[in-house]
Every structure is written in structure tokens, then in C-alpha cells.
Enzyme design. Structure first.
Site, PDB file in Angstrom:
ATOM      1  N   VAL A   1      46.175  -9.684  57.680  1.00 44.13           N
ATOM      2  CA  VAL A   1      44.726  -9.512  57.772  1.00 44.13           C
ATOM      3  C   VAL A   1      44.493  -8.020  57.986  1.00 44.13           C
ATOM      4  O   VAL A   1      45.151  -7.385  58.830  1.00 44.13           O
ATOM      5  CB  VAL A   1      44.133 -10.354  58.918  1.00 44.13           C
ATOM      6  CG1 VAL A   1      42.681  -9.954  59.186  1.00 44.13           C
ATOM      7  CG2 VAL A   1      44.188 -11.841  58.556  1.00 44.13           C
ATOM      8  N   ASP A   2      43.609  -7.467  57.178  1.00 43.91           N
ATOM      9  CA  ASP A   2      43.282  -6.039  57.286  1.00 43.91           C
ATOM     10  C   ASP A   2      42.103  -5.859  58.242  1.00 43.91           C
ATOM     11  O   ASP A   2      41.055  -6.493  58.074  1.00 43.91           O
ATOM     12  CB  ASP A   2      42.904  -5.478  55.903  1.00 43.91           C
ATOM     13  CG  ASP A   2      44.100  -5.395  54.953  1.00 43.91           C
ATOM     14  OD1 ASP A   2      45.237  -5.646  55.398  1.00 43.91           O
ATOM     15  OD2 ASP A   2      43.884  -5.068  53.767  1.00 43.91           O
TER      16      ASP A   2
ATOM     17  N   GLY B   1      37.397  -3.513  50.458  1.00 45.29           N
ATOM     18  CA  GLY B   1      38.509  -4.367  50.873  1.00 45.29           C
ATOM     19  C   GLY B   1      39.549  -4.432  49.778  1.00 45.29           C
ATOM     20  O   GLY B   1      39.254  -4.208  48.602  1.00 45.29           O
TER      21      GLY B   1
ATOM     22  N   GLY C   1      47.236   7.297  40.462  1.00 42.46           N
ATOM     23  CA  GLY C   1      45.812   7.249  40.811  1.00 42.46           C
ATOM     24  C   GLY C   1      44.946   7.663  39.640  1.00 42.46           C
ATOM     25  O   GLY C   1      45.063   7.104  38.544  1.00 42.46           O
ATOM     26  N   GLU C   2      44.097   8.661  39.867  1.00 42.61           N
ATOM     27  CA  GLU C   2      43.163   9.123  38.814  1.00 42.61           C
ATOM     28  C   GLU C   2      43.881   9.598  37.554  1.00 42.61           C
ATOM     29  O   GLU C   2      43.289   9.688  36.483  1.00 42.61           O
ATOM     30  CB  GLU C   2      42.356  10.316  39.334  1.00 42.61           C
ATOM     31  CG  GLU C   2      41.259   9.935  40.273  1.00 42.61           C
ATOM     32  CD  GLU C   2      40.608  11.166  40.884  1.00 42.61           C
ATOM     33  OE1 GLU C   2      40.780  12.268  40.357  1.00 42.61           O
ATOM     34  OE2 GLU C   2      39.926  10.999  41.906  1.00 42.61           O
ATOM     35  N   GLN C   3      45.173   9.935  37.706  1.00 46.36           N
ATOM     36  CA  GLN C   3      45.942  10.443  36.554  1.00 46.36           C
ATOM     37  C   GLN C   3      46.580   9.305  35.747  1.00 46.36           C
ATOM     38  O   GLN C   3      47.328   9.540  34.808  1.00 46.36           O
ATOM     39  CB  GLN C   3      47.049  11.378  37.037  1.00 46.36           C
ATOM     40  CG  GLN C   3      46.797  12.867  36.873  1.00 46.36           C
ATOM     41  CD  GLN C   3      45.523  13.317  37.573  1.00 46.36           C
ATOM     42  OE1 GLN C   3      44.478  13.248  37.015  1.00 46.36           O
ATOM     43  NE2 GLN C   3      45.596  13.751  38.799  1.00 46.36           N
TER      44      GLN C   3
ATOM     45  N   THR D   1      41.812   0.958  48.614  1.00 49.67           N
ATOM     46  CA  THR D   1      42.826   0.074  49.202  1.00 49.67           C
ATOM     47  C   THR D   1      43.140  -1.070  48.222  1.00 49.67           C
ATOM     48  O   THR D   1      42.234  -1.732  47.731  1.00 49.67           O
ATOM     49  CB  THR D   1      42.308  -0.551  50.527  1.00 49.67           C
ATOM     50  OG1 THR D   1      41.730   0.476  51.317  1.00 49.67           O
ATOM     51  CG2 THR D   1      43.423  -1.236  51.281  1.00 49.67           C
TER      52      THR D   1
ATOM     53  N   ASP E   1      48.269  -2.499  44.372  1.00 50.39           N
ATOM     54  CA  ASP E   1      48.626  -3.928  44.335  1.00 50.39           C
ATOM     55  C   ASP E   1      48.006  -4.599  43.111  1.00 50.39           C
ATOM     56  O   ASP E   1      48.640  -5.434  42.460  1.00 50.39           O
ATOM     57  CB  ASP E   1      48.138  -4.627  45.604  1.00 50.39           C
ATOM     58  CG  ASP E   1      48.810  -4.057  46.842  1.00 50.39           C
ATOM     59  OD1 ASP E   1      49.963  -3.608  46.731  1.00 50.39           O
ATOM     60  OD2 ASP E   1      48.175  -4.046  47.903  1.00 50.39           O
TER      61      ASP E   1
END
Ligand code: RIB
Length: 287
Positions: free
Chosen positions: A10-11, A273, A209-211, A234, A238
Site C-alpha cells: 500500500v502506497d 497514484g 523517462g522522457e527520452q 509513480t 511498472d
């Protein structure tokens, strides 16, 4: 069939306009609790994109455990290989969202209880078309066991080495694909990781990421990221891994599967989330 062997948590998420300095207390803007854990996130990502998914791992005998299991069921993830550990807390992740990024401390709790017996049960249910998705939030001895066994049984394995831990580099040769992000690839191989990608053709896929994402196939290939509005990054990695597994399980070429995974990851950051923005199949353009 996709088997995710990994963590569920649980986050506990705080939003603030910056991170506190060492020893400092600041006021946050908001708090929320939501389902996470790299394993569960990847399972939900793959299930929302249409795959048959089994989650293999452990929860505690607390309210968080119930929350985790019911969320997996709502997302059509099969929970036959979940074990509830008595007198144990479920995993939690303590997340601060600030400056368009996240900082996370994970307390594994029940995720530390994943056993060889549980993994063997799942392995016995697999066939040649199964795919294993594996991350680093369960005990290292189990990660090593899964890699060795899946190699012996010739099962396709996607190893997402997140968060970074030291593992025997020989084991990397035994997974079908591994998918570090930029931080993890630098921790594994040093700053100049571009040269290392060539040593793992069509096997190491680096998410940037952005790349976008990069891998080697006769030449260095970069699949650019889709432009997207950032609400919360986040779980983007995944989402990528879950989607990659779906693409590969459907027989897509690596190039198409990475493109598919990039799209899913870009959409995922538009929701709050880890699982809030994870897309369903109909939201993806290239199928
Ligand atoms: O990858 C994102 C996940 O990492 C979060 O959901 C949190 O649980 C941590 O494990």
C-alpha cells in the site's frame, strides 16, 4: 499467461511543494493511500491491457492485505498464488511527491516472506508460453532462484532490476530481457552505459523517462516517448514492464512491444497514484 513474481504494497503518499531538508519539518498539501508495489503494479498494468495474469507473492494479515487482494481481483488479476502471512504486516511504500517527481522508501514486511515453495507452486503451473515478470522488492535469494529455474525450464523472463540491488552479472545472461531505468543501469554498469547496451543485444532495454527506451539490435535503437501531461510519474516503469510483457506474449516484435509499452507508460503518468493512470487496452493507439 503472465506470472508476476514480486511485491505488493500500500502506497502512503504525501504531496508537498518540495522535499524537506535533513532534520526539517514542512507542511504538506495532501495525503492519500493507494495500491502499489512494483509486482502488483506490473500485474495490474498487464491485466488492464488484456493479458491473463497471475500474481505470485505475499501479503500480511492486516487491512492493507485485504485492500491489496481486493484491488487485484477488481483488476482481473488471478490471486491463486497469493499467500497471507500470519502476524505480519503488508508491505508499504512511503512516497513523497514533489517537484514533478517521487521519492520512495519501501518497507517490504510480508514481501520478505516469499518462499521457494510458493514460487515452485507457480512454476509448476507454467508452460512454454508463460512469461515471468520479476523485480527486486522480494528477497534476493528468491530472485536468483526464479532466474535459474526459469532458465532451466526455458520460460521467457522479463527482469526489471528495480530498485537496484547487486546481483551476480552471470544471472543477467539467463534472463530473456532485463529493463533497468537510467538510475539502475548506471548503478549496474557505470555512467557510460551506452557501450554496455551493445553487449546485451535485444535483451537489455533501458527506460529513459522522457527520452523513451533504448536497446541494441545491430545498432542502437531509441524508441521516443509519447508526449504526455505529467500528474504523477509513480508506476510509469511498472506500466512499461507490464505492457512489454503483454506485447511479447502476443508475439509482437521487440520494436513494436517497446512502442506499445512506451505508449502505456506515457498514459500512466496522467493519473494520480501508481495505478491511477494505468491505461486499459482501448486507450492505446498501436495494438
Ligand atoms: O514503482 C512504483 C512503486 O514502487 C510504488 O507503487 C511503490 O509501492 C514502490 O514499490
Amino acid at each position: 499467461m503472465i506470472y508476476v513474481i514480486g511485491s505488493m504494497s500500500v502506497d502512503l503518499v504525501v504531496q508537498a511543494n518540495r522535499l524537506p531538508k535533513k532534520g526539517e519539518t514542512i507542511l504538506g498539501d495532501a495525503f492519500f493511500m493507494t495500491e502499489g508495489g512494483k509486482g502488483a503494479n506490473q500485474a495490474v498494468s498487464a491485466a488492464r491491457l488484456g493479458a491473463n495474469v497471475y500474481m505470485v507473492g505475499c501479503v500480511g494479515d492486516d487491512n492493507f492485505g485485504e485492500m491489496i487482494v481486493s484491488n487485484l481481483k477488481v483488476n482481473n488479476v488471478n490471486v491463486e498464488y497469493l499467500e497471507k502471512i500470519d502476524d505480519c504486516a503488508s508491505g508499504t511504500a512511503h512516497i513523497t511527491l514533489a517537484d514533478n517527481d517521487n521519492s520512495i522508501i519501501v518497507v517490504p514486511s510480508a514481501n520478505s516472506e516469499v518462499s521457494i515453495e510458493l514460487v515452485d507452486e507457480a512454476l509448476n503451473g507454467m508452460d512454454k508460453d508463460s512469461i515471468i515478470l520479476l523485480q527486486n522488492e522480494i528477497p534476493k535469494s528468491i530472485i536468483e532462484y526464479v532466474i535459474e529455474e526459469s532458465y532451466k525450464k526455458n520460460i521467457t523472463t522479463i527482469y526489471n532490476p528495480a530498485p537496484f540491488i547487486e546481483i551476480n552479472p552471470e544471472l543477467l545472461k539467463k534472463v530473456t530481457y532485463f529493463t533497468p531505468n537510467e538510475t539502475e543501469v548506471k548503478a549496474m554498469f557505470g555512467e557510460e552505459f551506452n557501450d554496455v547496451i551493445e553487449e546485451y543485444p535485444k535483451q537489455m532495454i533501458v527506460t529513459l523517462g522522457e527520452q523513451g527506451a533504448t536497446y541494441f539490435d545491430s545498432e542502437l535503437i531509441n524508441i521516443p516517448a509519447m508526449k504526455a501531461e505529467v500528474i504523477d510519474t509513480t508506476g510509469a516503469g511498472d506500466t512499461f514492464n507490464g505492457a512489454l510483457a503483454v506485447g511479447i506474449s502476443e508475439g509482437m516484435s521487440l520494436n513494436d512491444a517497446v512502442q506499445f509499452a512506451n505508449q502505456a507508460a506515457a498514459l500512466s503518468i496522467g493519473g494520480l497514484g501508481a495505478q491511477g493512470g494505468m491505461p486499459y487496452r482501448h486507450e492505446i493507439e498501436c495494438k
